[in-house]
Design a protein around this motif. Sequence first.
Motif, PDB file in Angstrom:
ATOM      1  N   TYR A 219      -8.371  -0.059   1.356  1.00  0.00           N
ATOM      2  CA  TYR A 219      -8.918  -0.955   0.332  1.00  0.00           C
ATOM      3  C   TYR A 219      -8.826  -2.420   0.726  1.00  0.00           C
ATOM      4  O   TYR A 219      -9.509  -3.271   0.145  1.00  0.00           O
ATOM      5  CB  TYR A 219      -8.250  -0.719  -1.023  1.00  0.00           C
ATOM      6  CG  TYR A 219      -6.881  -1.333  -1.243  1.00  0.00           C
ATOM      7  CD1 TYR A 219      -6.695  -2.373  -2.156  1.00  0.00           C
ATOM      8  CD2 TYR A 219      -5.760  -0.854  -0.568  1.00  0.00           C
ATOM      9  CE1 TYR A 219      -5.435  -2.912  -2.378  1.00  0.00           C
ATOM     10  CE2 TYR A 219      -4.507  -1.374  -0.788  1.00  0.00           C
ATOM     11  CZ  TYR A 219      -4.343  -2.406  -1.692  1.00  0.00           C
ATOM     12  OH  TYR A 219      -3.096  -2.940  -1.920  1.00  0.00           O
ATOM     13  N   SER A 265      -8.873   8.819   6.390  1.00  0.00           N
ATOM     14  CA  SER A 265      -9.346  10.056   5.775  1.00  0.00           C
ATOM     15  C   SER A 265      -8.319  10.671   4.821  1.00  0.00           C
ATOM     16  O   SER A 265      -8.652  11.590   4.069  1.00  0.00           O
ATOM     17  CB  SER A 265      -9.714  11.079   6.856  1.00  0.00           C
ATOM     18  OG  SER A 265      -8.593  11.382   7.678  1.00  0.00           O
ATOM     19  N   ALA A 268      -8.237   8.401  -0.955  1.00  0.00           N
ATOM     20  CA  ALA A 268      -9.360   8.617  -1.864  1.00  0.00           C
ATOM     21  C   ALA A 268     -10.438   7.579  -1.590  1.00  0.00           C
ATOM     22  O   ALA A 268     -10.260   6.650  -0.792  1.00  0.00           O
ATOM     23  CB  ALA A 268      -8.875   8.522  -3.312  1.00  0.00           C
ATOM     24  N   SER A 269     -11.545   7.697  -2.288  1.00  0.00           N
ATOM     25  CA  SER A 269     -12.681   6.806  -2.029  1.00  0.00           C
ATOM     26  C   SER A 269     -12.378   5.358  -2.365  1.00  0.00           C
ATOM     27  O   SER A 269     -13.032   4.448  -1.842  1.00  0.00           O
ATOM     28  CB  SER A 269     -13.901   7.275  -2.832  1.00  0.00           C
ATOM     29  OG  SER A 269     -13.616   7.285  -4.227  1.00  0.00           O
ATOM     30  N   ASP A 270     -11.367   5.095  -3.224  1.00  0.00           N
ATOM     31  CA  ASP A 270     -11.047   3.710  -3.554  1.00  0.00           C
ATOM     32  C   ASP A 270     -10.213   3.037  -2.466  1.00  0.00           C
ATOM     33  O   ASP A 270      -9.975   1.837  -2.517  1.00  0.00           O
ATOM     34  CB  ASP A 270     -10.333   3.618  -4.908  1.00  0.00           C
ATOM     35  CG  ASP A 270      -8.969   4.295  -4.947  1.00  0.00           C
ATOM     36  OD1 ASP A 270      -8.480   4.758  -3.893  1.00  0.00           O
ATOM     37  OD2 ASP A 270      -8.373   4.356  -6.045  1.00  0.00           O
ATOM     38  N   GLY A 275      -5.747  10.683  -1.120  1.00  0.00           N
ATOM     39  CA  GLY A 275      -6.550  11.844  -1.468  1.00  0.00           C
ATOM     40  C   GLY A 275      -5.685  13.089  -1.348  1.00  0.00           C
ATOM     41  O   GLY A 275      -4.456  13.010  -1.218  1.00  0.00           O
TER      42      GLY A 275
END
Length: 309
Positions: A219, A265, A268-270, A275
Amino acid sequence: MHRIGTDRRASPAKQHIDMNRRLLIAALIALFGWGIACSKSESPTSPTPSDGPIYYTAIGASDGIGFGSSAPCIPLAPNCLDGKGYVQSLARSLKATGRQFDWTNLSLPGSVLSRTIEDLARDVGTPIESLVGNFIERQAPFVPTNTTHVTIFAGGNDANIIGRAALAGRGGSDPSAYIDAQVRQWGTDLEDLVARIRTRAPNARIVALNMINLAAAPYLASRPQSEKSIMQRIAVGISDRVNALTSKQVLVVDLMCDARLYVASNYASDGFHPGDAGYAVFAEDALPALKDGANNQPNTGCSQRRLFP
């Protein structure tokens, strides 16, 4: 979740604030439906025998419900054993021992460690939802007194708030000194949290997870190096204060030095929350201390502590 940075175009931050509010509403529904079951007041247990019951309590923020995973849990909802977060994975592993098992997950999205960080968040324009609050006031009082195993993961939201304050100029001409003072206070508040848990559950095994170097989290990948250096100073400082709990008979899990937690990887996408794969690393690292009392001293010299100048 409170992310660092002042770019108003960063829509994921607003999305997570909105998500925290929705999760808070769900938490309140669960809390009243649950009848405040987490405040039960059985007599304290003796030190846990190898074949005795396990009563696990988790203290945390959005990480504790597995936010960012493929199967997050509703805050404060009991018996969410099928979630993909690290708390849920640890609970499944403890239950699989075959011993009598119960657990309480007090984690609340957006929560921070203490009133000090709450006040700072308000000062820099990112107030904490009042009913979420902080670990000391909103979670520690509800640790069941028969708790035998505790995990604490604190510092992510707090680090972002301290970083935002530093970037806003709260440190004046010496931001490093300002950051260090904030981290010292954070460490004092962390010791207060541990003391309050011990007052509630004197015989519990307490396991604290330290902080990764957030400067290397996805991020912040597009942020300037100066901002990454600030976040590194905060995150390493917070991690050191968690590490210092070893002198308080707390078992510390060393996330800071686990190279797997610097792989994009595993997020999470944020880019902030783990994840599924990241939470699996958390659980793998924490389980030996939580289940067996393994006392692996944190590494204070790993390369992950200094990834930026």
